[in-house]
Design a protein around this motif. Structure first.
Motif, PDB file in Angstrom:
ATOM      1  N   CYS B 108       0.901  -1.291   0.014  1.00 21.42           N
ATOM      2  CA  CYS B 108      -0.133   0.001  -0.144  1.00 21.42           C
ATOM      3  C   CYS B 108       0.858   1.130   0.029  1.00 21.42           C
ATOM      4  O   CYS B 108       1.803   1.566   0.771  1.00 21.42           O
ATOM      5  CB  CYS B 108      -1.007   0.068   1.313  1.00 21.42           C
ATOM      6  SG  CYS B 108      -1.957   1.609   1.251  1.00 21.42           S
ATOM      7  N   GLY B 110      -0.655   4.311  -0.007  1.00 24.39           N
ATOM      8  CA  GLY B 110      -1.470   5.382   0.189  1.00 24.39           C
ATOM      9  C   GLY B 110      -0.769   6.150   1.226  1.00 24.39           C
ATOM     10  O   GLY B 110       0.263   5.991   1.648  1.00 24.39           O
ATOM     11  N   THR B 111      -1.530   7.397   1.438  1.00 26.77           N
ATOM     12  CA  THR B 111      -1.114   8.330   2.359  1.00 26.77           C
ATOM     13  C   THR B 111      -0.379   8.000   3.649  1.00 26.77           C
ATOM     14  O   THR B 111       0.614   8.051   4.119  1.00 26.77           O
ATOM     15  CB  THR B 111      -1.917   9.635   2.768  1.00 26.77           C
ATOM     16  OG1 THR B 111      -2.210   9.933   1.408  1.00 26.77           O
ATOM     17  CG2 THR B 111      -1.074  10.519   3.325  1.00 26.77           C
ATOM     18  N   ALA B 112      -1.308   7.129   4.535  1.00 26.74           N
ATOM     19  CA  ALA B 112      -0.970   6.681   5.799  1.00 26.74           C
ATOM     20  C   ALA B 112       0.212   5.990   5.725  1.00 26.74           C
ATOM     21  O   ALA B 112       1.397   5.982   6.631  1.00 26.74           O
ATOM     22  CB  ALA B 112      -1.978   5.955   6.676  1.00 26.74           C
ATOM     23  N   CYS B 113      -0.023   4.687   4.962  1.00 29.79           N
ATOM     24  CA  CYS B 113       1.277   3.846   4.890  1.00 29.79           C
ATOM     25  C   CYS B 113       2.390   4.409   4.347  1.00 29.79           C
ATOM     26  O   CYS B 113       3.496   4.111   4.752  1.00 29.79           O
ATOM     27  CB  CYS B 113       0.619   2.565   3.820  1.00 29.79           C
ATOM     28  SG  CYS B 113      -0.556   1.655   4.534  1.00 29.79           S
ATOM     29  N   CYS B 149      -4.366   3.044  -0.680  1.00 29.70           N
ATOM     30  CA  CYS B 149      -5.133   2.883   0.380  1.00 29.70           C
ATOM     31  C   CYS B 149      -6.132   1.409   0.466  1.00 29.70           C
ATOM     32  O   CYS B 149      -6.862   1.584  -0.168  1.00 29.70           O
ATOM     33  CB  CYS B 149      -6.064   4.022   0.814  1.00 29.70           C
ATOM     34  SG  CYS B 149      -6.494   3.842   2.349  1.00 29.70           S
ATOM     35  N   LEU B 150      -5.862   0.606   1.320  1.00 28.64           N
ATOM     36  CA  LEU B 150      -6.513  -0.620   1.458  1.00 28.64           C
ATOM     37  C   LEU B 150      -7.744  -0.234   2.432  1.00 28.64           C
ATOM     38  O   LEU B 150      -8.470  -1.399   2.801  1.00 28.64           O
ATOM     39  CB  LEU B 150      -5.777  -1.635   1.970  1.00 28.64           C
ATOM     40  CG  LEU B 150      -4.466  -1.873   0.879  1.00 28.64           C
ATOM     41  CD1 LEU B 150      -3.439  -2.691   1.750  1.00 28.64           C
ATOM     42  CD2 LEU B 150      -4.691  -2.637  -0.238  1.00 28.64           C
ATOM     43  N   GLY B 151      -7.540   0.705   3.032  1.00 27.68           N
ATOM     44  CA  GLY B 151      -8.506   0.712   4.163  1.00 27.68           C
ATOM     45  C   GLY B 151      -8.124   0.375   5.360  1.00 27.68           C
ATOM     46  O   GLY B 151      -8.790  -0.015   6.219  1.00 27.68           O
ATOM     47  N   ALA B 152      -6.872  -0.018   5.501  1.00 26.19           N
ATOM     48  CA  ALA B 152      -6.267  -0.341   6.690  1.00 26.19           C
ATOM     49  C   ALA B 152      -5.177   0.417   7.194  1.00 26.19           C
ATOM     50  O   ALA B 152      -4.135   0.028   7.923  1.00 26.19           O
ATOM     51  CB  ALA B 152      -5.762  -1.892   6.363  1.00 26.19           C
ATOM     52  N   CYS B 153      -5.529   1.726   7.394  1.00 23.37           N
ATOM     53  CA  CYS B 153      -4.559   2.557   7.506  1.00 23.37           C
ATOM     54  C   CYS B 153      -4.231   2.686   9.015  1.00 23.37           C
ATOM     55  O   CYS B 153      -2.928   2.906   9.485  1.00 23.37           O
ATOM     56  CB  CYS B 153      -5.339   4.129   7.456  1.00 23.37           C
ATOM     57  SG  CYS B 153      -5.931   4.180   5.953  1.00 23.37           S
TER      58      CYS B 153
HETATM   59  S1  FES Z   1      -3.077   4.256   3.385  1.00 22.07           S
HETATM   60 FE1  FES Z   1      -2.509   2.082   3.484  1.00 22.07          FE
HETATM   61  S2  FES Z   1      -4.344   1.240   4.235  1.00 22.07           S
HETATM   62 FE2  FES Z   1      -4.839   3.335   4.197  1.00 22.07          FE
END
Ligand code: FES
Ligand code: SF4
Ligand code: FES
Lengths: 238, 184
Positions: B108, B110-113, B149-153
């Motif tokens: 992932c 995504g931003t958080a990851c 983003c997998l929804g697992a932030c």
């Molecule tokens: S950013 Fe990786 S799961 Fe949301």
């Protein structure tokens, strides 16, 4: 057909409904820089060089694909537009590998002309130096992807005038390139008729005739328009 | 990763596309049933050129990836230029022109990851596997992919190996997972 009246850089102009701002500007004698526009084929608004400002909106509009409307007040040379145009050209230079001194189109290149017109002396953006290829598999022509600005003029000329649709755009984003056939070497694409219209259409030195060297590229741009008028208006004299 | 025009051509050069003059074949010469499914989808859309994306979806679903043969078949069926079909097939993330590996590994970004260092995970995996994101190892074992983003932030940085999610990964733990895939 009804007529629209508008102002471009304070010049009054009347033009038929459905015309583009670019056409109106031409009529009014106002020159707007363009790259992806090519007389004789449809406009796609790809290069964003023809952006203009219209009173009452804070958006910028691409003149080649925006239709005129009654009472429009259009500005083509505001400081903001000049700044953006220069930036657009700088980005084009930074995106590919444009080395004028060794290019077939040096001195006869629309990208170069536009760079001079907008007063670009260097690029403020870091050069990407992408790894791009040259396909010299066609017996008569070559395509040097380093010099391509992805204006899609070759794609449209081949599709709309020649009817062969050899070219299209492959991939997305920064990886985009002009593809021939099913990602085959150009020389092995059945659809290609070797008409050479893409050579005439290409604004840079990306598509050129074999045997042309530095600064030797010539184009017969009027040929494309001639063909369109011949077909549509049945006029076979230039 | 994008195949650059000429590199990818060397293999294509050996197999030029089938002659363009043939009428749209009702059945693919190989007698492969999967082509029947394609025929049905094309028919359902009355062979309209604008059904291209739907038909490519069907092809991706039945073949797993879009090989040259299939693209030519679709181009002929929908009466579209080859370059157009190729352009559309390479534009969308969902289509793949190469078979995917036996195992899949999705990192992932995504931003958080990303903030939690998934960029480093990706770098480590790319280096270990010797491929770039979007590619499959030479031996066809592992495909490396990225997600937004997998929804697992909450358990960032997250990765998904063969469909199961693992969170709070470090480059070391990610490498362990991938190494065991390579052995398997
Ligand atoms: S950013 Fe990786 S799961 Fe949301
Ligand atoms: S090859 Fe030339 S005409 Fe074709 S997209 Fe590139 S710059 Fe434009
Ligand atoms: S000329 Fe209008 S966007 Fe290129």
């Amino acid at each position: 057909m009804s007529v629209k009246t508008l102002k471009i850089d304070d010049i009054d102009i009347a033009i038929e409904e459905g015309a583009t701002i670019l056409q109106a500007a031409k009529e009014a004698g106002v020159s707007i820089p363009t790259l992806c526009h090519l007389d004789g084929v449809t406009d796609v608004g790809a290069c964003r060089l023809c952006l203009v400002e219209i009173d009452g909106s804070n958006r910028l509009f691409p003149a080649c694909v925006t239709q005129v409307a009654e009472g429009m007040q259009i500005h083509t040379q505001t400081p903001k537009l000049q700044e953006y145009r220069r930036m657009t050209v700088e980005l084009l230079f930074a995106e590919g590998n444009h080395v004028c001194s060794i290019c077939v189109a040096n001195g006869n290149c629309e990208l170069q002309n536009v760079a001079i017109a907008v007063g670009m002396d260097h690029s403020r953006f870091p050069y990407r130096f992408p790894d791009r290829k040259v396909d010299a598999s066609h017996p008569l022509f070559s395509i040097d992807h380093n010099r391509c600005i992805l204006c899609t003029r070759c794609v449209r000329v081949c599709d709309e005038i020649e009817g062969a649709h050899v070219w299209d755009i492959a991939q997305r984003g920064a990886a985009c390139y002009i593809v021939s056939g099913l990602n085959q070497p150009w020389g092995s694409v059945d659809a290609c008729t070797s008409c050479g219209k893409c050579v005439d259409a290409c604004p840079t030195g990306a598509i050129f005739r074999k045997g042309t060297t530095t600064s030797e590229k010539e184009r017969d741009r009027d040929k494309l328009e001639f063909l369109v008028t011949a077909r549509e208006k049945r006029e076979w004299t230039r | 990763m994008p195949s650059s025009p000429v590199q990818a051509q060397s293999s294509d050069a050996a197999s030029p596309p089938a002659p363009a003059a043939k009428p749209p074949a009702k059945n693919h010469a190989s007698g492969d049933r999967r082509f029947k499914a394609l025929d049905m989808t094309m028919k359902r859309h009355q062979y309209k050129p604008d059904a291209l994306i739907e038909v490519l979806h069907k092809a991706q679903e039945s073949f797993g990836y879009l090989e040259e043969d299939v693209l030519i078949y679709i181009a002929r069926g929908l009466k579209l230029p080859l370059s157009r079909v190729y352009g559309v097939a390479t534009f969308y993330h969902l289509f793949s022109l190469k078979p995917s590996g036996a195992h899949s590994c999705v990192v992932c970004l995504g931003t958080a990851c990303y903030v939690k260092g998934s960029g480093k995970l990706m770098e480590a995996l790319e280096a270990e596997l010797g491929i770039k994101v979007g590619e499959t190892t030479e031996d066809g074992k592992v495909s490396l992919m990225a997600a937004r983003c997998l929804g697992a932030c909450g358990i960032a940085p997250a990765m998904v190996v063969d469909g199961s999610v693992s969170g709070k990964q470090s480059p070391e733990s990610a490498l362990d997972k991938v190494r065991s895939l390579q052995q398997g």
